[in-house]
Design a protein around this motif. Structure first.
Motif: not given
Length: 305
Positions: A186-188, A193-197, A247-248
């Motif tokens: 969930p942290i990733i 989402l944070f970076v994408f925005q 997210l391996t």
């Protein structure tokens, strides 16, 4: 009866037409597209929490409904309050001038009441999930309504950073409804989402730069110009590159596909330094970003089915 006294059919709204207008106004008030885009990460977070805790969805469908409906109402309440507060600048901007707050189809006092009611109902439902999920919902709501809409949007170019926090907590809400979000997954999801925005919003701001300027909104392209904004877009897209490798647990296929999507977006972003039509390029970046985040979060679900 004089013919001038006969009401014209064209000037009367049939019940069907009135209902159509109301639905259109409600969709605009709730920013339906934005709302739908924020519901998907809630679902993805919920689904992945079930997957990694080896729990069956069929045993948690009631909790799922509480989580989805509660978070949707909270987000809807925040978006409605944003419309209520921003009515003055929405009147100036071309893309927002048909919102019911501007046209007067829905009175502002009703809009305010709807925003409050949606928010209260949403938090009430989230409290029936877990306290942690409700807290993430509150962080997103408070950040969007007060820190973004009322404080930073019109004053500072870092308003995009603040606004990105509110959208990035959505998968945390879904995950926390099942178990603690003190987990790398969930942290990733939050970081993606944070970076994408950031580049997503910068592209929109470039497309609507003149409107934001006229409305006095301190978006980065308005204050610093297109050249600086292009650099920022490339920097933030590049920041997405390492995230899939955390997210391996989602498998090699996900990592490979996510990396290809990231490289594709980086290539499109770098193309901005060579384009002759900044607005057309910004539209391409916008379209890529919308498809990117939708496919990525759907892919997370597909690889864990």
């Amino acid at each position: 009866m004089n013919k001038n006294e006969i009401p014209s059919i064209n000037n009367r709204k049939t019940p069907l037409l009135s209902a159509t207008i109301l639905i259109k106004d409600l969709k605009a008030l709730l920013k339906a597209g934005v709302l739908a885009a924020n519901v998907l990460p809630v679902f993805s977070g919920f689904w992945l929490a079930l997957h990694f805790s080896n729990k069956a969805f069929v045993n948690y469908w009631e909790l799922f409904l509480l989580t989805i409906i509660g978070s949707t109402l909270v987000m809807g309440g925040a978006l409605i309050l944003n419309n209520w507060y921003d009515v003055d600048i929405d009147t100036i901007m071309e893309r927002t001038k048909n919102r019911p707050t501007v046209t007067g189809n829905i009175p502002l006092n009703i809009v305010l009441i709807l925003g409050i009611v949606f928010t209260i109902l949403g938090f009430t439902l989230l409290l029936f999930t877990t306290i942690e999920a409700a807290i993430y919902g509150f962080v997103g709501w408070f950040t969007y309504v007060f820190l973004y809409t009322m404080w930073s949007k019109r004053r500072y170019t870092f308003n995009t950073l603040i606004g990105s926090v509110s959208g990035a907590v959505t998968p945390l809400i879904g995950w926390a409804a099942i178990e603690s979000s003190a987990n790398i997954v969930p942290i990733i999801l939050f970081l993606i989402l944070f970076v994408f925005q950031m580049p997503h919003t910068f592209a929109i701001a470039m497309k609507k730069c003149k409107e934001y300027s006229a409305a006095g909104v301190a978006m980065l392209p308005v204050v610093r110009g297109f050249a600086v904004t292009k650099v920022q877009i490339v920097v933030y897209v590049a920041c997405l590159l390492p995230l899939p490798f955390f997210l391996t647990s989602l498998g090699t296929a996900f990592i490979v596909l996510a990396t290809l999507f990231n490289l594709g977006w980086l290539a499109v972003s770098i193309g901005g330094f060579f384009t002759k039509d900044d607005l057309k390029w910004a539209h391409v970046v916008f379209l890529y970003s919308v498809n990117y985040i939708t496919i990525l979060f759907l892919l997370m679900v597909i690889v864990t089915v």
